[in-house]
Design an enzyme around this catalytic site. Sequence first.
Site, PDB file in Angstrom:
ATOM      1  N   HIS A 263      -2.716   2.204   8.718  1.00  0.00           N
ATOM      2  CA  HIS A 263      -3.766   1.481   7.989  1.00  0.00           C
ATOM      3  C   HIS A 263      -3.983   0.152   8.696  1.00  0.00           C
ATOM      4  O   HIS A 263      -3.021  -0.560   8.978  1.00  0.00           O
ATOM      5  CB  HIS A 263      -3.337   1.245   6.533  1.00  0.00           C
ATOM      6  CG  HIS A 263      -4.174   0.217   5.832  1.00  0.00           C
ATOM      7  ND1 HIS A 263      -5.542   0.314   5.744  1.00  0.00           N
ATOM      8  CD2 HIS A 263      -3.846  -0.945   5.212  1.00  0.00           C
ATOM      9  CE1 HIS A 263      -6.018  -0.734   5.085  1.00  0.00           C
ATOM     10  NE2 HIS A 263      -5.006  -1.519   4.757  1.00  0.00           N
TER      11      HIS A 263
ATOM     12  N   TYR B 170      -8.429  19.212  20.616  1.00  0.00           N
ATOM     13  CA  TYR B 170      -8.716  18.118  21.536  1.00  0.00           C
ATOM     14  C   TYR B 170      -8.237  16.790  20.960  1.00  0.00           C
ATOM     15  O   TYR B 170      -8.324  16.552  19.766  1.00  0.00           O
ATOM     16  CB  TYR B 170     -10.224  18.018  21.809  1.00  0.00           C
ATOM     17  CG  TYR B 170     -10.589  16.834  22.674  1.00  0.00           C
ATOM     18  CD1 TYR B 170     -10.494  16.906  24.047  1.00  0.00           C
ATOM     19  CD2 TYR B 170     -10.958  15.625  22.104  1.00  0.00           C
ATOM     20  CE1 TYR B 170     -10.781  15.822  24.850  1.00  0.00           C
ATOM     21  CE2 TYR B 170     -11.239  14.519  22.887  1.00  0.00           C
ATOM     22  CZ  TYR B 170     -11.162  14.627  24.267  1.00  0.00           C
ATOM     23  OH  TYR B 170     -11.433  13.528  25.026  1.00  0.00           O
TER      24      TYR B 170
ATOM     25  N   TYR C 128     -20.823  12.642  19.196  1.00  0.00           N
ATOM     26  CA  TYR C 128     -20.062  13.867  18.899  1.00  0.00           C
ATOM     27  C   TYR C 128     -18.584  13.590  18.622  1.00  0.00           C
ATOM     28  O   TYR C 128     -17.899  14.377  17.956  1.00  0.00           O
ATOM     29  CB  TYR C 128     -20.247  14.908  20.016  1.00  0.00           C
ATOM     30  CG  TYR C 128     -19.448  14.640  21.268  1.00  0.00           C
ATOM     31  CD1 TYR C 128     -18.135  15.087  21.376  1.00  0.00           C
ATOM     32  CD2 TYR C 128     -19.994  13.945  22.342  1.00  0.00           C
ATOM     33  CE1 TYR C 128     -17.393  14.840  22.511  1.00  0.00           C
ATOM     34  CE2 TYR C 128     -19.256  13.690  23.484  1.00  0.00           C
ATOM     35  CZ  TYR C 128     -17.959  14.140  23.561  1.00  0.00           C
ATOM     36  OH  TYR C 128     -17.213  13.887  24.685  1.00  0.00           O
TER      37      TYR C 128
ATOM     38  N   HIS D 245      -7.161  -3.174   9.720  1.00  0.00           N
ATOM     39  CA  HIS D 245      -8.395  -3.874   9.333  1.00  0.00           C
ATOM     40  C   HIS D 245      -9.206  -4.192  10.592  1.00  0.00           C
ATOM     41  O   HIS D 245      -9.478  -5.363  10.879  1.00  0.00           O
ATOM     42  CB  HIS D 245      -8.069  -5.182   8.615  1.00  0.00           C
ATOM     43  CG  HIS D 245      -7.300  -5.048   7.338  1.00  0.00           C
ATOM     44  ND1 HIS D 245      -6.873  -6.132   6.596  1.00  0.00           N
ATOM     45  CD2 HIS D 245      -6.885  -3.960   6.634  1.00  0.00           C
ATOM     46  CE1 HIS D 245      -6.221  -5.723   5.516  1.00  0.00           C
ATOM     47  NE2 HIS D 245      -6.204  -4.403   5.528  1.00  0.00           N
TER      48      HIS D 245
ATOM     49  N   HIS E  74     -12.475  -3.425   2.957  1.00  0.00           N
ATOM     50  CA  HIS E  74     -11.041  -3.465   3.216  1.00  0.00           C
ATOM     51  C   HIS E  74     -10.693  -3.105   4.673  1.00  0.00           C
ATOM     52  O   HIS E  74     -10.307  -3.990   5.427  1.00  0.00           O
ATOM     53  CB  HIS E  74     -10.348  -2.534   2.201  1.00  0.00           C
ATOM     54  CG  HIS E  74      -8.864  -2.608   2.197  1.00  0.00           C
ATOM     55  ND1 HIS E  74      -8.089  -2.199   1.136  1.00  0.00           N
ATOM     56  CD2 HIS E  74      -7.984  -3.018   3.147  1.00  0.00           C
ATOM     57  CE1 HIS E  74      -6.804  -2.381   1.421  1.00  0.00           C
ATOM     58  NE2 HIS E  74      -6.721  -2.872   2.631  1.00  0.00           N
TER      59      HIS E  74
ATOM     60  N   GLU F 108       0.821  -1.221   0.000  1.00  0.00           N
ATOM     61  CA  GLU F 108       0.000   0.000   0.000  1.00  0.00           C
ATOM     62  C   GLU F 108       0.855   1.273   0.000  1.00  0.00           C
ATOM     63  O   GLU F 108       0.381   2.345   0.377  1.00  0.00           O
ATOM     64  CB  GLU F 108      -0.935   0.010   1.221  1.00  0.00           C
ATOM     65  CG  GLU F 108      -1.903  -1.143   1.285  1.00  0.00           C
ATOM     66  CD  GLU F 108      -2.963  -1.158   0.185  1.00  0.00           C
ATOM     67  OE1 GLU F 108      -2.844  -0.385  -0.789  1.00  0.00           O
ATOM     68  OE2 GLU F 108      -3.898  -1.956   0.305  1.00  0.00           O
TER      69      GLU F 108
HETATM   70  P1  13P Z   1       1.231  -5.230   3.271  1.00  0.00           P
HETATM   71  O1  13P Z   1       1.643  -6.444   4.080  1.00  0.00           O
HETATM   72  O2  13P Z   1       1.772  -5.281   1.867  1.00  0.00           O
HETATM   73  O3  13P Z   1       1.551  -3.959   3.994  1.00  0.00           O
HETATM   74  O4  13P Z   1      -0.335  -5.304   3.064  1.00  0.00           O
HETATM   75  C1  13P Z   1      -1.232  -5.496   4.097  1.00  0.00           C
HETATM   76  C2  13P Z   1      -2.548  -4.839   3.813  1.00  0.00           C
HETATM   77  O5  13P Z   1      -3.272  -4.613   4.747  1.00  0.00           O
HETATM   78  C3  13P Z   1      -2.923  -4.483   2.441  1.00  0.00           C
HETATM   79  O6  13P Z   1      -4.012  -3.634   2.457  1.00  0.00           O
END
Ligand code: 13P
Length: 214
Positions: free
Chosen positions: A94, A210, A115, A96, A157, A75
Amino acid sequence: METTELEKRRAIVAACLEMNRLGINQGTSGNISVRHEDYVLITPTSTPYETLTASDIVKLNMDGTTEGLLQASSEWRFHRDIMAAKPEVNAIVHSHPIYSTMIAIMGLDIPAIHYMVAVAGGSDIKCAPYATFGTSELSENAVKALENRKACLLEHHGIIAVGTSLSNALWLSVEVETLARQYHGTLQLGQARVLPPDEISRVLEKMGTYGHNK
Ligand code: 13P
């Protein structure tokens, strides 16, 4: 606050382990980047966080070239493009997380059910339309969903949270997941009730800086 490249590399490794400990990620999913001088430090692809070391972190130049022992996260495009679009951002997380991802699977934005939605910068948290992981299209969709916002969902995702620091972006990731859990629960009870835009404007004004701004 970490300042040297080595300190930032170590902070990324610690934040990866923290992501798993916080339950917002698992396995090798997710990735983290931190700005350093005129380039970005980013997690390598497909590497279990338990074995990650500071020297595994990849140097990503703004032209997309990389330097390091391992391959950069798949990514890297959205990390690079968000850093380019938002000069105030120094860190991107990032992940999940389960509830946020469920809301993203439904293709829903998180509305102003609480809020605290304002900690992401506005009256909602937008869901970027689906595109295959690692593509320029996903990056474009993410950058758009992050306009005037510090977090977004990615359809089918996960989420992206950005911050002035790594701890700030990690904190925001947990806040987004909390909001997603609340939204998920609310949807079980009926139609979600939302705060009006003028109240969110008031909250935004009152919040100022904040939050976790270390
Ligand atoms: P990477 O291991 O390549 O960082 O990918 C993990 C991921 O969450 C792809 O969206």
